[in-house]
Design an enzyme around this catalytic site. Structure first.
Site, PDB file in Angstrom:
ATOM      1  CE1 TYR A 179      -4.083  -1.830  -0.083  1.00  0.00           C
ATOM      2  CE2 TYR A 179      -2.679  -3.483   1.638  1.00  0.00           C
ATOM      3  CZ  TYR A 179      -3.847  -3.242   0.493  1.00  0.00           C
ATOM      4  OH  TYR A 179      -4.643  -4.155   0.328  1.00  0.00           O
TER       5      TYR A 179
ATOM      6  CG  PHE B 245     -11.184  -1.614   9.762  1.00  0.00           C
ATOM      7  CD1 PHE B 245     -10.910  -1.044   8.486  1.00  0.00           C
ATOM      8  CD2 PHE B 245     -10.359  -1.104  10.756  1.00  0.00           C
ATOM      9  CE1 PHE B 245      -9.949   0.002   8.096  1.00  0.00           C
ATOM     10  CE2 PHE B 245      -9.423  -0.115  10.475  1.00  0.00           C
ATOM     11  CZ  PHE B 245      -9.335   0.503   9.174  1.00  0.00           C
TER      12      PHE B 245
END
Length: 420
Positions: A129, A420
């Protein structure tokens, strides 16, 4: 080598796409690819189709991506709107074709247009990322406590501060947990909000067939004045020495939240006092957690893992830097490089204890850094001096990295309690 294939359609999913999208998601995460009706119903109940992307090759979903609204606590307690990213997969047959890049570009542009200050995610793999402007903004550590070695008094029967600890059930947790967590996350930089579904899932009201539910124990700490200041959820195994001569059970903490050090101390002390428990596993905690030093012998708590956790991508430099507080006072001109063109530019940060301003400027840059490295600094965890030593930031004025540290670093490290 990336092979862009524009004939693969990247788009938001429709209701009819959800079963195929789940199959691709399960394939990417190496879960059984079969899709149960209960999983379809559960996903359909909470995903936002406009923010749930799929890549479709000849009508078959081969990559998945989902985002949802989130609030992230900054240094000082203010929250900012965040674009939380999850469920990112690319099917093995379609790797290196630019699908993640296309989905990420679509989502981040939409988040920027919505006015989100940052995007967030938990990275399954470290190298992925950074190329999209994300940097690791919080870290996490797990400890394993050797209870007999702690030096704690085995005759302990309850908190010495006048508080009390009680076992409660899931219904109690759903009543008292949300308000307690609101107080916790407002004081914890790096924390994110929890919606009603989080409490339903984590107390067993909602669960999927592929994730069998084991009811944990729940314990609540109340202060001497009766205020709820801490909650813990934990499980225990059934392990005995050879010949079943001695119980050697492990208590594994699923989550533990507190608003005061007294509550935190009392709950760890409680876990170490349970009959038959000889090992306590802490679960994911803040990297500078107080836990080891609650014990007479801190070495009884061994750090078993340490990892990057919450990754942040800044979408609005001005709002991000103005949203947090600063203990120091000073000014710094930052040249922020953003290859995606979402948040780059030159900014003057002027910070003081009573507030900060951040404005675009044409003044000479003093510190040059990538948007991903600004994210590493933003919540106060990373050192600009260290990043300069690694060649990741560049001083245009001698001493600028030290000024950045004096302004941005915090006395306690940020922490995100959730995945999450």
């Amino acid at each position: 080598m990336t092979r862009p294939e524009p004939h693969i359609d990247v788009r938001p999913v429709t209701e009819a796409d959800i079963p195929d999208w789940i199959r691709a998601l399960n394939t990417g995460f190496l879960r059984t690819p079969s899709v149960a009706d209960t999983e379809i119903a559960d996903r359909a109940s909470y995903i936002l189709p406009s923010r749930t992307l799929g890549a479709f090759d000849a009508g078959r979903c081969v990559a998945t991506f989902r985002s949802f609204p989130q609030e992230l606590t900054t240094v000082g307690g203010e929250t900012v709107p965040a674009d939380a990213i999850s469920n990112v997969t690319v099917t093995p047959t379609h790797r290196r074709r630019g699908l993640l890049t296309r989905m990420m570009a679509h989502d981040l542009a939409a988040a920027k247009d919505r006015g989100d200050v940052v995007a967030t995610l938990i990275a399954a793999e470290y190298p992925i990322y950074g190329r999209y402007g994300f940097g690791p903004a919080t870290w996490t550590t797990q400890w394993t406590i050797d209870v007999p070695r702690t030096g704690l008094d085995p005759r302990w029967s309850g908190p010495e501060d006048g508080g009390r600890i009680d076992i409660v059930d899931g219904a109690d947790v759903r009543k008292i947990g949300p308000e307690l967590y609101e107080r916790v996350r407002r004081a914890q930089p790096g924390a994110v909000d929890r919606d009603e579904r989080w409490w339903l899932v984590n107390t067993g009201v909602l669960h999927l067939d592929r994730s069998p539910w084991t009811e944990p124990f729940f314990a609540v700490y109340r202060s001497a004045g009766g205020e709820v200041e801490g909650l813990v959820a934990y499980t225990a195994d059934d392990h005995w020495s050879e010949g079943k001569k001695q119980p050697l059970n492990t208590a594994s903490v699923k989550w533990l939240i507190t608003t005061t050090p007294d509550a935190e101390r009392a709950l760890w002390r409680y876990l170490c006092s349970i009959d038959w428990i000889t090992t306590v596993k802490s679960g994911w905690r803040a990297p500078d957690d107080l836990l080891p030093f609650f014990l007479p012998d801190p070495r009884a708590a061994g750090a078993t893992s340490s990892a990057d956790w919450l990754w942040v991508r800044i979408l609005d430099v001005v709002r991000a830097l103005q949203a947090r507080t600063y203990d120091g006072q000073g000014a710094l001109v930052l040249e922020v490089v953003d290859g995606a063109g979402l948040a780059g530019g030159r900014y003057r940060l002027e910070a003081a204890a009573d507030g900060a301003s951040c404005t675009p400027t044409t003044a000479t840059a003093e510190l040059v850094l990538d948007i991903a490295d600004l994210a590493r600094l933003w919540l106060g965890d990373e050192s600009a001096v260290r990043l300069a030593a690694l060649g990741l930031v560049r001083e245009e004025r001698a001493g600028a990295a030290r000024v950045a540290d004096a302004l941005l670093r915090t006395s306690r490290r940020p922490w995100c309690p959730d995945i999450f």
